[in-house]
Design a protein around this motif. Structure first.
Motif, mmCIF file in Angstrom:
data_model
loop_
_atom_site.group_PDB
_atom_site.id
_atom_site.type_symbol
_atom_site.label_atom_id
_atom_site.label_comp_id
_atom_site.label_asym_id
_atom_site.label_seq_id
_atom_site.Cartn_x
_atom_site.Cartn_y
_atom_site.Cartn_z
ATOM 1 N N VAL A 1 0.835 -1.216 0.000
ATOM 2 C CA VAL A 1 0.000 0.000 0.000
ATOM 3 C C VAL A 1 0.865 1.261 0.000
ATOM 4 O O VAL A 1 0.727 2.100 -0.904
ATOM 5 C CB VAL A 1 -1.004 -0.013 1.169
ATOM 6 C CG1 VAL A 1 -1.573 1.382 1.429
ATOM 7 C CG2 VAL A 1 -2.129 -1.006 0.892
ATOM 8 N N HIS A 43 -5.727 4.753 6.122
ATOM 9 C CA HIS A 43 -5.838 3.290 6.164
ATOM 10 C C HIS A 43 -6.667 2.857 7.374
ATOM 11 O O HIS A 43 -6.398 3.282 8.498
ATOM 12 C CB HIS A 43 -4.431 2.687 6.262
ATOM 13 C CG HIS A 43 -4.408 1.194 6.345
ATOM 14 N ND1 HIS A 43 -4.680 0.496 7.502
ATOM 15 C CD2 HIS A 43 -4.144 0.252 5.405
ATOM 16 C CE1 HIS A 43 -4.582 -0.812 7.264
ATOM 17 N NE2 HIS A 43 -4.255 -0.982 6.007
ATOM 18 N N VAL A 96 -8.113 3.591 2.307
ATOM 19 C CA VAL A 96 -7.572 2.243 2.069
ATOM 20 C C VAL A 96 -8.089 1.337 3.177
ATOM 21 O O VAL A 96 -8.005 1.700 4.346
ATOM 22 C CB VAL A 96 -6.030 2.264 2.095
ATOM 23 C CG1 VAL A 96 -5.468 0.860 1.898
ATOM 24 C CG2 VAL A 96 -5.484 3.221 1.037
#
Lengths: 367, 367
Positions: free
Chosen positions: A83, A147, A176
């Motif tokens: 990521v 995230h 994310v």
């Protein structure tokens, strides 16, 4: 042949009908004279298997056309690195929700590789029993993405909302999500996310495989110093076949997607079953004097239900008797102790009924 | 149920008895009430499976005690990155044999990540039909390791010796070998190597799994900017379980190791069978006016036998008729064309006999 009820947190139960189909096709896939495991990933037979799996997943989650679906490897842990490699090419810092052990691991890998990760919200003060509310999010000025771990498998803690990720300067950044332990448990608005990833070994298929769903405008934000296999762009352009993918796991994932569509009837139906399963178990816990679960009601996971016994000297007996009753893998994660029942898609409602009956009986005898 | 003869270069044939065993255990592993796929990787049942696989592999290859065996993911391609990450921590440059497409890919990834890779010997001038002899190796002054591809799957080119890796200044550096397509095809002196790695999908098991055998004094040479899952040290310390490994593939690899030990009788017996298979096919090619193989005799692969037809307008008919005769996947790699028969361990001698009979018959009719 006996099939017990398996509450393992992962690798987890798979639908019996999926395993039966795999068993039947193990030596000769539909008259082709070989196993799926023995097929070239470039063969027309295998490409058809792979494309059907992707199409079924796209249909189940109503994935918009501007998102790519990648079938890659290394589990969610590899994505903890992939990521930031893929999203920090223009600089900036990854921003994270810290909601339990898995969120922490994602933060740790970002710091290890890139020296920094900003904690935008944390549930540590609540002992990881409550997800911070949206107004508590504090993004850094240079936030490149936010995230979250939608469902913390160990703590049994789940988001009850989808955060907006807007920086102090008004710029929206990609959200994310690590959805390893709740993807496909119900419908999902994919368009709210920039990247979704999920290790397969809970609701998808065998361990090792990991799914990534990425919005295609994010394929241009990658750092250049990244291992080729981590690149969302390279994976997307190669149809997830930069090299030989985990072909058999991909095939099994496809059987699970087909089961969800045809046998279950889609993700709304799946969500209704999962809601009933979780409601039965939490009701039993809440009505009990022996069992308890510490998570705030709004953040209780439908997939992983941790609980403790009022007297932990009973733990060993509880686990032994459960095992003898065919209720497997109820031991909590070694880092937290206690019990945990994972109620993934493939755990049937009868399994929860059997567990609830056993718990009530155990409490009557020993509570 | 029909099993055809499968000459696929990878994912490749698996032993029928292994698939039968997996089929039988698919829904209920030895009375435990669940599939191996559904087991926690931390459970005593699974740990026993994993440890037996490692012990059987250690026994088959006589792996010395100072070597660690890792079961990881991403195929050989991930190791193209992992090798330099793990061995360039003290600086220096990776040195490589360039012997075909796979060697080139390893070089390309090292250059992508670290800006440099030195070609110490190349078979390009021979059209990849001959491995340079040992005296032709030219290591760079700062060589940190020497990487070879012991068997080039596409070109059908194999080493006939194990290179010594000694720098101009007299320092011996680790020899690193990609053995994806010939590991376990015969006995091996592991002590000659620093690192051996092999994607599973030829002689080991399902695609995705990759084995790494690493000498333990090399665990201290890693760069610090490496994804955690790439670290040989971290993998070794965690028994390959930094996160959930590819449990089902590991189990299947274990069944293959057991088959090699118990059914075949070990790697010397396997090597004898493989030598007979290859000799039969090369003899047929060499006696033919229609078929030919360009590789220098000393470097002919026992695992992958590429050949072309004197008239390539016959290619399509050859492949169609072979397919109809139950001889699958004889098409050469798309990058080189022609034919290729892969004769991995699980391809029985009867398959080669059937192929040779078919080739002779085809030549008589069409040659």
């Amino acid at each position: 042949m006996t099939r017990h009820f398996n509450f393992c947190a992962g690798p987890a139960a798979l639908p019996t009908v999926v395993l039966e189909r795999a068993q039947q096709e193990m030596l000769d896939y539909q008259g082709h004279g070989l196993s799926v495991m023995e097929m070239s990933h470039r063969s027309s037979e295998y490409v058809a298997i792979a494309e059907k799996a992707e199409a079924d997943l796209r249909s189940l989650l109503a994935v918009p056309d501007n998102y790519r679906i990648l079938f890659t490897q290394g589990g969610a842990t590899q994505q903890f690195a992939a990521v930031p490699y893929n999203l920090l090419g223009n600089g900036g810092t990854g921003n994270y929700f810290e909601t339990g052990i898995w969120g922490k691991k994602a933060i740790k890998e970002a710091r290890h590789l890139f020296g920094a990760a900003h904690v935008a919200a944390s549930s540590v003060d609540s002992g990881n029993t409550e997800i911070p509310r949206e107004e508590a999010i504090q993004l850094s000025e240079d936030a490149a993405f936010l995230h979250i771990t939608t469902n913390e498998t160990i703590g049994g803690l789940a988001f009850d909302y989808t955060p907006c990720a807007v920086r102090p300067d008004g710029v929206e950044i990609p959200l994310v999500a690590d959805m390893s332990s709740d993807i496909l448990s119900g419908p999902l608005d994919v368009s709210r996310y920039g990247v979704i990833y999920a290790g397969a070994q809970k609701n998808i298929g065998p361990a090792g495989l990991v799914l990534v769903i990425v919005r295609d405008d994010l394929l241009d934000r990658a750092r250049s110093d990244m291992p080729t296999l981590f690149s969302y762009r390279e994976l997307a352009e190669a149809g997830s076949m930069i090299n030989t993918p985990a072909t058999y796991s991909w095939y099994l994932a496809g059987l699970v997607f087909e089961w969800l569509r045809q046998d279950i009837g889609g993700l709304e139906a799946m969500a209704a079953i999962n809601a009933r399963k979780a409601a039965k178990l939490y009701a039993t816990i809440d009505a009990s004097k022996l069992f308890s679960n510490p998570v705030a009601e709004r953040n209780r996971s439908r997939m992983n239900v941790p609980f403790v016994l009022a007297d932990d000297r009973l733990d060993a007996d509880f686990l032994r008797e459960a095992d003898e009753a065919g209720l497997l893998n109820l031991k909590g994660h070694r880092s937290v102790g206690g019990m945990r029942a994972s109620l993934y898609n493939a755990v049937p409602e009868e399994a929860v009924d059997a567990l609830v009956t056993f718990m009530n009986d155990f409490e009557q005898r020993r509570g």
